[in-house]
Design an enzyme around this catalytic site. Structure first.
Site, PDB file in Angstrom:
ATOM      1  CG  HIS A 175      -7.126   4.684   1.034  1.00  0.00           C
ATOM      2  ND1 HIS A 175      -7.875   5.829   1.181  1.00  0.00           N
ATOM      3  CD2 HIS A 175      -7.924   3.679   1.488  1.00  0.00           C
ATOM      4  CE1 HIS A 175      -9.056   5.533   1.695  1.00  0.00           C
ATOM      5  NE2 HIS A 175      -9.108   4.236   1.891  1.00  0.00           N
ATOM      6  CE1 TYR A 198      -4.588  -3.435   5.771  1.00  0.00           C
ATOM      7  CE2 TYR A 198      -4.944  -4.477   7.895  1.00  0.00           C
ATOM      8  CZ  TYR A 198      -4.312  -4.440   6.669  1.00  0.00           C
ATOM      9  OH  TYR A 198      -3.399  -5.405   6.346  1.00  0.00           O
ATOM     10  CE1 TYR A 222      -3.817  -2.277   0.380  1.00  0.00           C
ATOM     11  CE2 TYR A 222      -2.678  -3.166   2.293  1.00  0.00           C
ATOM     12  CZ  TYR A 222      -3.688  -3.238   1.363  1.00  0.00           C
ATOM     13  OH  TYR A 222      -4.575  -4.283   1.401  1.00  0.00           O
ATOM     14  CG  ASN A 255     -12.470   1.278   6.276  1.00  0.00           C
ATOM     15  OD1 ASN A 255     -12.043   2.260   5.675  1.00  0.00           O
ATOM     16  ND2 ASN A 255     -13.112   0.307   5.673  1.00  0.00           N
ATOM     17  CG  ASN A 299     -15.533   4.343   4.851  1.00  0.00           C
ATOM     18  OD1 ASN A 299     -16.573   4.965   5.059  1.00  0.00           O
ATOM     19  ND2 ASN A 299     -15.423   3.451   3.891  1.00  0.00           N
TER      20      ASN A 299
END
Length: 179
Positions: free
Chosen positions: A20, A66, A15, A68, A114
């Site tokens: 993100h 993560y 990631y 969220n 989120n």
């Protein structure tokens, strides 16, 4: 008095260069600029770096949860470092703005993000600062398209502009940090 700057992103090498994770990328740049080194803090669900900016203690934090579930780490750090809501800044991607857009403000909504939603829910308040970094919106419709988009790498054109974009974000928050 301590200021807490939280970058929103996902843990894991896969990631690192995704849209993100632009919050993590900005914190990496900020840590480099002020000679901070991140270290793991499992009790805080994060890695963090302590830096001094204009004689002010600043904690840079990258949650190991993560996206969220960011709120859990923010609350743990808020309590551990005894940080007031006014001294918390959350840095996040914003798909509702074009790549390169920067917005810094307090007491605002989630914009559908989120990680911001979860942070506001866990803190039971939106009275913290946000730095929103525009990453653009996918050209394909649907929620699945959005998830794929924010978890995808920056385009070649975006990568060429990324350092300047991160610098623009840092310049936006330096006055808040006391510079």
């Amino acid at each position: 008095m301590v200021k807490l700057v939280v970058g929103i992103g996902n843990p894991g090498r896969q990631y690192v260069w995704t849209r993100h994770n632009i919050g993590f990328l900005l914190l990496d740049s900020l840590a480099s600029r002020f000679l901070g080194a991140f270290r793991e803090a499992p009790r805080l669900y994060a890695s963090f770096a302590k830096v001094e900016i204009s004689s002010e203690a600043v904690v840079l934090m990258k949650p190991t949860t993560y996206v969220n579930l960011t709120g859990k780490a923010v609350l743990a750090a808020k309590k551990f470092f005894d940080v007031s809501m006014e001294d918390i800044l959350v840095v996040a991607d914003d798909i509702n703005r074009e790549f390169g857009f920067v917005r810094f403000r307090q007491d605002c909504g989630s914009g559908g993000h989120n990680g911001i939603k979860n942070t506001t829910q866990i803190l039971q308040s939106n009275h913290y600062w946000q730095l929103r970094l525009g990453v653009g919106r996918p050209s394909y419709p649907g929620a699945e398209g959005v998830a794929d988009y924010v978890l995808s790498s920056f385009s070649l054109n975006e990568k060429e502009k990324l350092n300047d974009f991160l610098e623009k974000g840092i310049e936006e928050i330096l006055p808040w940090l006391g510079c």
